[in-house]
Design a protein around this motif. Structure first.
Motif, PDB file in Angstrom:
ATOM      1  N   ALA A  97       9.620  34.072 -48.360  1.00  0.00           N
ATOM      2  CA  ALA A  97       8.519  34.641 -47.590  1.00  0.00           C
ATOM      3  C   ALA A  97       7.217  34.446 -48.358  1.00  0.00           C
ATOM      4  O   ALA A  97       7.170  34.639 -49.577  1.00  0.00           O
ATOM      5  N   LEU A  98       6.175  34.052 -47.637  1.00  0.00           N
ATOM      6  CA  LEU A  98       4.875  33.802 -48.238  1.00  0.00           C
ATOM      7  C   LEU A  98       3.969  35.015 -48.111  1.00  0.00           C
ATOM      8  O   LEU A  98       4.144  35.856 -47.214  1.00  0.00           O
ATOM      9  N   ASP A  99       3.002  35.091 -49.004  1.00  0.00           N
ATOM     10  CA  ASP A  99       1.993  36.158 -48.986  1.00  0.00           C
ATOM     11  C   ASP A  99       0.606  35.505 -49.017  1.00  0.00           C
ATOM     12  O   ASP A  99      -0.107  35.572 -50.017  1.00  0.00           O
ATOM     13  N   PRO A 100       0.192  34.846 -47.926  1.00  0.00           N
ATOM     14  CA  PRO A 100      -1.085  34.130 -47.945  1.00  0.00           C
ATOM     15  C   PRO A 100      -2.264  35.078 -47.763  1.00  0.00           C
ATOM     16  O   PRO A 100      -2.138  36.185 -47.224  1.00  0.00           O
ATOM     17  N   THR A 101      -3.409  34.634 -48.217  1.00  0.00           N
ATOM     18  CA  THR A 101      -4.657  35.350 -47.954  1.00  0.00           C
ATOM     19  C   THR A 101      -5.058  35.112 -46.498  1.00  0.00           C
ATOM     20  O   THR A 101      -4.521  34.218 -45.826  1.00  0.00           O
ATOM     21  N   PRO A 102      -6.011  35.892 -45.978  1.00  0.00           N
ATOM     22  CA  PRO A 102      -6.450  35.648 -44.589  1.00  0.00           C
ATOM     23  C   PRO A 102      -6.929  34.220 -44.355  1.00  0.00           C
ATOM     24  O   PRO A 102      -6.647  33.630 -43.297  1.00  0.00           O
ATOM     25  N   ALA A 103      -7.647  33.651 -45.322  1.00  0.00           N
ATOM     26  CA  ALA A 103      -8.090  32.267 -45.156  1.00  0.00           C
ATOM     27  C   ALA A 103      -6.919  31.302 -45.160  1.00  0.00           C
ATOM     28  O   ALA A 103      -6.885  30.339 -44.381  1.00  0.00           O
ATOM     29  N   GLN A 104      -5.935  31.536 -46.015  1.00  0.00           N
ATOM     30  CA  GLN A 104      -4.756  30.673 -46.046  1.00  0.00           C
ATOM     31  C   GLN A 104      -3.927  30.827 -44.776  1.00  0.00           C
ATOM     32  O   GLN A 104      -3.343  29.859 -44.289  1.00  0.00           O
ATOM     33  N   ALA A 105      -3.855  32.043 -44.227  1.00  0.00           N
ATOM     34  CA  ALA A 105      -3.115  32.245 -42.982  1.00  0.00           C
ATOM     35  C   ALA A 105      -3.760  31.471 -41.836  1.00  0.00           C
ATOM     36  O   ALA A 105      -3.060  30.886 -40.990  1.00  0.00           O
ATOM     37  N   ARG A 106      -5.105  31.461 -41.806  1.00  0.00           N
ATOM     38  CA  ARG A 106      -5.777  30.669 -40.774  1.00  0.00           C
ATOM     39  C   ARG A 106      -5.520  29.180 -40.971  1.00  0.00           C
ATOM     40  O   ARG A 106      -5.349  28.431 -39.998  1.00  0.00           O
ATOM     41  N   ALA A 107      -5.472  28.740 -42.210  1.00  0.00           N
ATOM     42  CA  ALA A 107      -5.182  27.330 -42.477  1.00  0.00           C
ATOM     43  C   ALA A 107      -3.745  26.979 -42.082  1.00  0.00           C
ATOM     44  O   ALA A 107      -3.491  25.887 -41.555  1.00  0.00           O
ATOM     45  N   LEU A 108      -2.800  27.881 -42.330  1.00  0.00           N
ATOM     46  CA  LEU A 108      -1.421  27.640 -41.914  1.00  0.00           C
ATOM     47  C   LEU A 108      -1.329  27.539 -40.393  1.00  0.00           C
ATOM     48  O   LEU A 108      -0.614  26.684 -39.858  1.00  0.00           O
ATOM     49  N   SER A 109      -2.050  28.422 -39.685  1.00  0.00           N
ATOM     50  CA  SER A 109      -2.051  28.350 -38.216  1.00  0.00           C
ATOM     51  C   SER A 109      -2.657  27.041 -37.739  1.00  0.00           C
ATOM     52  O   SER A 109      -2.207  26.460 -36.741  1.00  0.00           O
ATOM     53  N   ALA A 110      -3.701  26.573 -38.435  1.00  0.00           N
ATOM     54  CA  ALA A 110      -4.314  25.297 -38.053  1.00  0.00           C
ATOM     55  C   ALA A 110      -3.336  24.142 -38.230  1.00  0.00           C
ATOM     56  O   ALA A 110      -3.288  23.221 -37.403  1.00  0.00           O
ATOM     57  N   HIS A 111      -2.541  24.169 -39.301  1.00  0.00           N
ATOM     58  CA  HIS A 111      -1.555  23.107 -39.506  1.00  0.00           C
ATOM     59  C   HIS A 111      -0.465  23.155 -38.438  1.00  0.00           C
ATOM     60  O   HIS A 111       0.014  22.099 -37.995  1.00  0.00           O
ATOM     61  N   CYS A 112      -0.067  24.352 -38.031  1.00  0.00           N
ATOM     62  CA  CYS A 112       0.901  24.458 -36.933  1.00  0.00           C
ATOM     63  C   CYS A 112       0.316  23.879 -35.647  1.00  0.00           C
ATOM     64  O   CYS A 112       1.004  23.187 -34.887  1.00  0.00           O
ATOM     65  N   GLY A 113      -0.967  24.165 -35.403  1.00  0.00           N
ATOM     66  CA  GLY A 113      -1.615  23.587 -34.230  1.00  0.00           C
ATOM     67  C   GLY A 113      -1.738  22.078 -34.310  1.00  0.00           C
ATOM     68  O   GLY A 113      -1.634  21.372 -33.291  1.00  0.00           O
ATOM     69  N   ALA A 114      -1.955  21.542 -35.512  1.00  0.00           N
ATOM     70  CA  ALA A 114      -2.028  20.092 -35.667  1.00  0.00           C
ATOM     71  C   ALA A 114      -0.685  19.436 -35.353  1.00  0.00           C
ATOM     72  O   ALA A 114      -0.634  18.382 -34.697  1.00  0.00           O
ATOM     73  N   ALA A 115       0.401  20.039 -35.821  1.00  0.00           N
ATOM     74  CA  ALA A 115       1.725  19.490 -35.510  1.00  0.00           C
ATOM     75  C   ALA A 115       1.993  19.562 -34.006  1.00  0.00           C
ATOM     76  O   ALA A 115       2.554  18.624 -33.420  1.00  0.00           O
ATOM     77  N   ARG A 116       1.596  20.649 -33.374  1.00  0.00           N
ATOM     78  CA  ARG A 116       1.778  20.776 -31.927  1.00  0.00           C
ATOM     79  C   ARG A 116       0.943  19.737 -31.181  1.00  0.00           C
ATOM     80  O   ARG A 116       1.397  19.132 -30.202  1.00  0.00           O
TER      81      ARG A 116
END
Length: 484
Positions: free
Chosen positions: A18-37
């Motif tokens: 399990a990861l513990d990202p910062t708010p900025a990192q969480a937004r970046a992770l969501s962006a990468h999920c959107g890029a894959a989609r």
């Protein structure tokens, strides 16, 4: 006591943290999920457009050599086309790692191949439908490469995202990497139950000792009231008779789940017809429901992992049945309990855990009469309704629990060459057609196969007192042999 010889084998294994990202990192992770989609949907739209164009040209009588060239559906071909079109279709592609786009196309290629093989008859089993476009709300996953587990065992490094802290220590994987017995090949980041997870796919050199009892054979009969019944008891796992207690995780959380589901239904959720976005209150309530589902799944997964690990560690030969789970789920009264038991997951875990330790997994074919055969004298009953939970043999007078009798018959089947291949971790019985439903084992004596019993059968008071319904297999099986 002589020491057990350690067996070394190289396997593919996943480590999930399990990861513990910062708010900025969480937004970046969501962006990468959107890029894959986005890459997945773009590739699917391109393939669909070319297919529709070719069909339209064929309808107008255009010669086959003059049709629009067909696309190659391999991952390499789709990635080659993407790299030449990404500057026009996605000018913002540099904001995310290139691995995210490659991962989206990597998931599209096998989906198209499975659909093609299913249409041409190369793939057995249920018909595979044409891939669908991924939704923005559901696509929360991407795969990447070039990852690293930091030596401090509290951070992982992902491309374009940098160092991300983990909730738990990564020492289990870090120790293997430092010892040179593991190599990370890829990482999959996903969002489940309100939390980000990172699963590392690794090539691991496992040095597991053989089972504690390499010559022992155990039969495993799966059920509902009890997740499993063993032909012989196992200390710390079963009771004195061999029954595994059912924790009933879903039943214990069903009241809370119904309450939160009603709360979600009263909120303003998304509407595909009008394109309305969900309200904030609906999103919060839906997150609570997802966390509850994730909690139940984690508890179920933990219990099955402990059960299968104990079986593979202790016994040299494990015998299970090839159950028709798809047919059993058609019983509307027991479908929820059957799905909660995880029959297929038990068999899947036993397959690779027995391979790690060099033990043997024997799979009995679907029509083996394990419940109707007397484990003492071998006589097979003509009929045995499902509401009768105690097996009584008129030939030798044996009285035993129905599930325990089935488990002992499965254990006795290990010495037979007519059921299972005897190969460690084998997933299909011998003579299987890909679904395991065409192999029939001859009974020891005259009799018939498992009898089908209506759900409305009357249960006597004596049977209610002796035991409750534990075994739901083969209820509502869609395919039955003639004469049963």
């Amino acid at each position: 006591m002589p020491a057990r010889r350690v067996r070394s084998v190289i396997v593919h294994q996943a480590y999930r943290f399990a990861l513990d990202p910062t708010p900025a990192q969480a937004r970046a992770l969501s962006a990468h999920c959107g890029a894959a989609r986005f890459a997945f949907n773009w590739g699917l739209a391109l393939v669909k457009a070319v297919m529709d164009q070719r069909e339209a040209e064929k309808s107008h009588g255009i010669a086959p050599e003059d049709l629009t060239p067909a696309l190659q559906w391999s991952h390499y071909s789709l990635l080659w086309i993407w790299n030449r079109a990404k500057h026009e279709v996605a000018p913002w592609w540099t904001e995310c790692s290139k691995e995210a786009y490659s991962g989206g196309l990597y998931r599209l290629a096998p989906a198209l191949k499975n659909w093609t093989d299913s249409r041409t008859g190369k793939r057995t089993g249920p018909t595979v439908q044409f891939p669908r476009f991924k939704s923005r709300r559901r696509a929360r996953r991407f795969t990447t490469g070039g990852i690293r587990v930091e030596p401090d065992r509290r951070h992982v490094t992902l491309p374009k995202l940098g160092r991300i802290r983990t909730y738990e220590s990564t020492r289990k994987l870090a120790r293997r990497i430092e010892a040179g017995t593991a190599r990370v090949t890829s990482a999959t980041v996903c969002f489940e139950g309100g939390r980000w997870f990172c699963a590392f796919t690794c090539e691991v050199q496992r040095n597991d000792p053989p089972p504690a009892q390499p010559d022992a054979v155990v039969g495993v009969d799966l059920g509902v009231a009890h997740p499993a019944v063993l032909s012989r008891p196992l200390h710390g796992v079963t009771d004195a008779a061999g029954f595994v207690l059912n924790p009933k995780h879903f039943v214990r959380e069903s009241t809370a789940l119904r309450r939160i589901s009603r709360k979600v239904s009263r909120r303003c959720g998304p509407d595909r017809r009008t394109g309305a976005r969900p309200s904030k209150r609906w999103e919060r309530a839906n997150q609570r429901r997802n966390r509850l589902h994730c909690r139940v799944a984690n508890m179920r997964r933990d219990g099955l992992q402990k059960l299968t690990a104990a079986l593979a560690t202790e016994f040299g030969t494990i015998v299970v049945e090839d159950l028709n789970v798809a047919g059993m789920l058609r019983n509307r009264r027991l479908a929820r309990s059957i799905a909660d038991a995880g029959f297929a997951e038990v068999r899947r875990q036993l397959a690779y855990k027995t391979r790690w330790r060099g033990s043997r997994l024997v799979v009995a074919d679907r029509w083996f009469p394990s419940s109707k055969t007397c484990s003492d004298c071998g006589v097979v009953k003509t009929k045995l309704p499902l509401h009768i939970r105690v097996f009584h043999c008129e030939w030798c007078g044996l009285e035993i629990d129905r599930d325990l009798n089935a488990a002992r018959n499965l254990a006795a089947l290990a010495a037979s060459s007519t059921a299972g291949t005897g190969v460690a971790g084998d997933l299909e019985p011998s003579g299987s057609n890909g679904r395991g439903a065409d192999c029939k084992t001859c009974a020891p004596r005259a009799g018939s196969r498992e009898a089908f019993t209506s759900h409305r059968a009357t249960v006597s008071d004596e049977d209610r007192r002796l035991g409750s319904a534990r075994d739901s297999r083969r209820i509502g099986s869609p395919s039955r042999p003639s004469g049963s």
